[in-house]
Motif scaffolding. Sequence first.
Motif, short mmCIF file in Angstrom:
data_model
loop_
_atom_site.label_atom_id
_atom_site.label_comp_id
_atom_site.label_asym_id
_atom_site.label_seq_id
_atom_site.Cartn_x
_atom_site.Cartn_y
_atom_site.Cartn_z
N SER A 2 2.62 -13.14 7.81
CA SER A 2 2.71 -11.70 8.03
C SER A 2 1.69 -11.00 7.14
O SER A 2 1.13 -11.58 6.23
CB SER A 2 4.13 -11.21 7.74
N ALA A 3 1.48 -9.74 7.45
CA ALA A 3 0.55 -8.91 6.70
C ALA A 3 1.35 -8.04 5.74
O ALA A 3 2.48 -7.64 6.04
CB ALA A 3 -0.27 -8.06 7.65
N HIS A 4 0.74 -7.71 4.61
CA HIS A 4 1.45 -6.97 3.57
C HIS A 4 0.47 -6.02 2.89
O HIS A 4 -0.67 -6.39 2.60
CB HIS A 4 2.00 -7.97 2.55
N ALA A 5 0.92 -4.80 2.64
CA ALA A 5 0.08 -3.82 1.94
C ALA A 5 0.93 -2.99 1.00
O ALA A 5 2.11 -2.74 1.27
CB ALA A 5 -0.62 -2.90 2.94
N VAL A 6 0.32 -2.56 -0.09
CA VAL A 6 0.95 -1.67 -1.05
C VAL A 6 -0.03 -0.54 -1.32
O VAL A 6 -1.19 -0.79 -1.64
CB VAL A 6 1.31 -2.40 -2.36
N VAL A 7 0.44 0.71 -1.19
CA VAL A 7 -0.40 1.89 -1.44
C VAL A 7 0.37 2.78 -2.41
O VAL A 7 1.55 3.07 -2.18
CB VAL A 7 -0.73 2.64 -0.14
N ARG A 8 -0.29 3.24 -3.47
CA ARG A 8 0.32 4.07 -4.50
C ARG A 8 -0.33 5.44 -4.54
O ARG A 8 -1.51 5.56 -4.28
CB ARG A 8 0.15 3.43 -5.88
N GLN A 9 0.48 6.44 -4.93
CA GLN A 9 -0.06 7.78 -5.09
C GLN A 9 0.76 8.52 -6.15
O GLN A 9 1.99 8.49 -6.11
CB GLN A 9 0.03 8.55 -3.76
N VAL A 10 0.07 9.16 -7.07
CA VAL A 10 0.73 10.03 -8.03
C VAL A 10 0.96 11.37 -7.35
O VAL A 10 0.06 11.90 -6.67
CB VAL A 10 -0.11 10.18 -9.31
N LEU A 11 2.16 11.92 -7.54
CA LEU A 11 2.54 13.19 -6.94
C LEU A 11 2.82 14.21 -8.05
O LEU A 11 3.32 13.84 -9.11
CB LEU A 11 3.78 13.01 -6.06
N PRO A 12 2.55 15.49 -7.79
CA PRO A 12 2.67 16.50 -8.83
C PRO A 12 4.08 17.05 -9.03
O PRO A 12 4.24 18.11 -9.64
CB PRO A 12 1.72 17.60 -8.33
N VAL A 13 5.08 16.37 -8.54
CA VAL A 13 6.47 16.82 -8.64
C VAL A 13 7.36 15.64 -9.04
O VAL A 13 6.96 14.48 -8.88
CB VAL A 13 6.96 17.41 -7.29
N PRO A 14 8.57 15.92 -9.52
CA PRO A 14 9.51 14.83 -9.85
C PRO A 14 9.87 14.00 -8.60
O PRO A 14 9.77 14.47 -7.46
CB PRO A 14 10.73 15.56 -10.38
N ALA A 15 10.32 12.79 -8.86
CA ALA A 15 10.66 11.86 -7.78
C ALA A 15 11.68 12.43 -6.80
O ALA A 15 11.55 12.27 -5.59
CB ALA A 15 11.17 10.54 -8.36
N ALA A 16 12.69 13.12 -7.30
CA ALA A 16 13.74 13.66 -6.42
C ALA A 16 13.17 14.68 -5.44
O ALA A 16 13.55 14.69 -4.26
CB ALA A 16 14.86 14.29 -7.24
N VAL A 17 12.24 15.51 -5.90
CA VAL A 17 11.61 16.50 -5.02
C VAL A 17 10.78 15.79 -3.95
O VAL A 17 10.88 16.10 -2.75
CB VAL A 17 10.74 17.49 -5.82
N ALA A 18 9.96 14.83 -4.37
CA ALA A 18 9.12 14.10 -3.42
C ALA A 18 9.98 13.36 -2.40
O ALA A 18 9.70 13.38 -1.20
CB ALA A 18 8.21 13.13 -4.16
N PHE A 19 11.02 12.70 -2.86
CA PHE A 19 11.91 11.96 -1.97
C PHE A 19 12.48 12.88 -0.90
O PHE A 19 12.46 12.56 0.29
CB PHE A 19 13.05 11.33 -2.79
N ASP A 20 12.97 14.05 -1.32
CA ASP A 20 13.57 14.98 -0.37
C ASP A 20 12.55 15.49 0.66
O ASP A 20 12.87 15.61 1.84
CB ASP A 20 14.21 16.15 -1.10
#
Length: 161
Positions: A2-20
Motif C-alpha cells: 500500500s501507499a502511505h503519506a504523512v503531511v504536517r502543517q503548523v496552524l495559528p490556533v489551538p488544536a481544539a479550534v482547528a479540530f472543530d
Amino acid sequence: MSAHAVVRQVLPVPAAVAFDVVHDYAHRLDWDTLLRAASTVDGAAPAKGVEAVCRARWSLGGISFRTRYVTFRRPDLAAVTLTSRSPLFAAWAASMRHRDLDDGRSEVVYTLTFTGSPAVLRRPVEFVALRAFRWETGRRLRALAEHLDPATGGSATRGGS
C-alpha cells in the motif's frame, strides 16, 4: 502493498479550534481546496460511526468518497475509512492528529494509507495517486492555516466558521 503519506502543517490556533473547523461540514468548503461538496449522512454531527460524503472538485477528477469515522476523539484525533467502492482504491484510510504547540498554535498531522486498484494497475495508480494526494493535502492544510490566521483575515477567526 500500500501507499502511505504523512503531511504536517503548523496552524495559528489551538488544536481544539482547528479540530472543530476541520469537522464543521457546513463550512468545510470555506477552506478545503480539494472539495466541491462535503456533508455527513443525514446531517449527523461528526462522531465515531458517522459517515460523510465528500466530492472532489471537477479539476481533480470529481471523485466522490463515502467515509466512516472510525475514531473521533476531540480535540486530538479523527480517522476515517472508505466505505464506498472506488475504481482507483481497494482500500483507503486517513487520520488527522492535532496537538497544541507554544503560543496558542497547533500542528495537524494528516496520515493517509491506501491500496490502488485494480490489482494489475496497483503500482502505477499508487505512484500517481500518492504524489497527487501529497501535493493536494499540503495545499489543503496551507489553505486551512490561512483560513484560521487572523493576520491574513481568516474568516474562522472572525466567527465565519
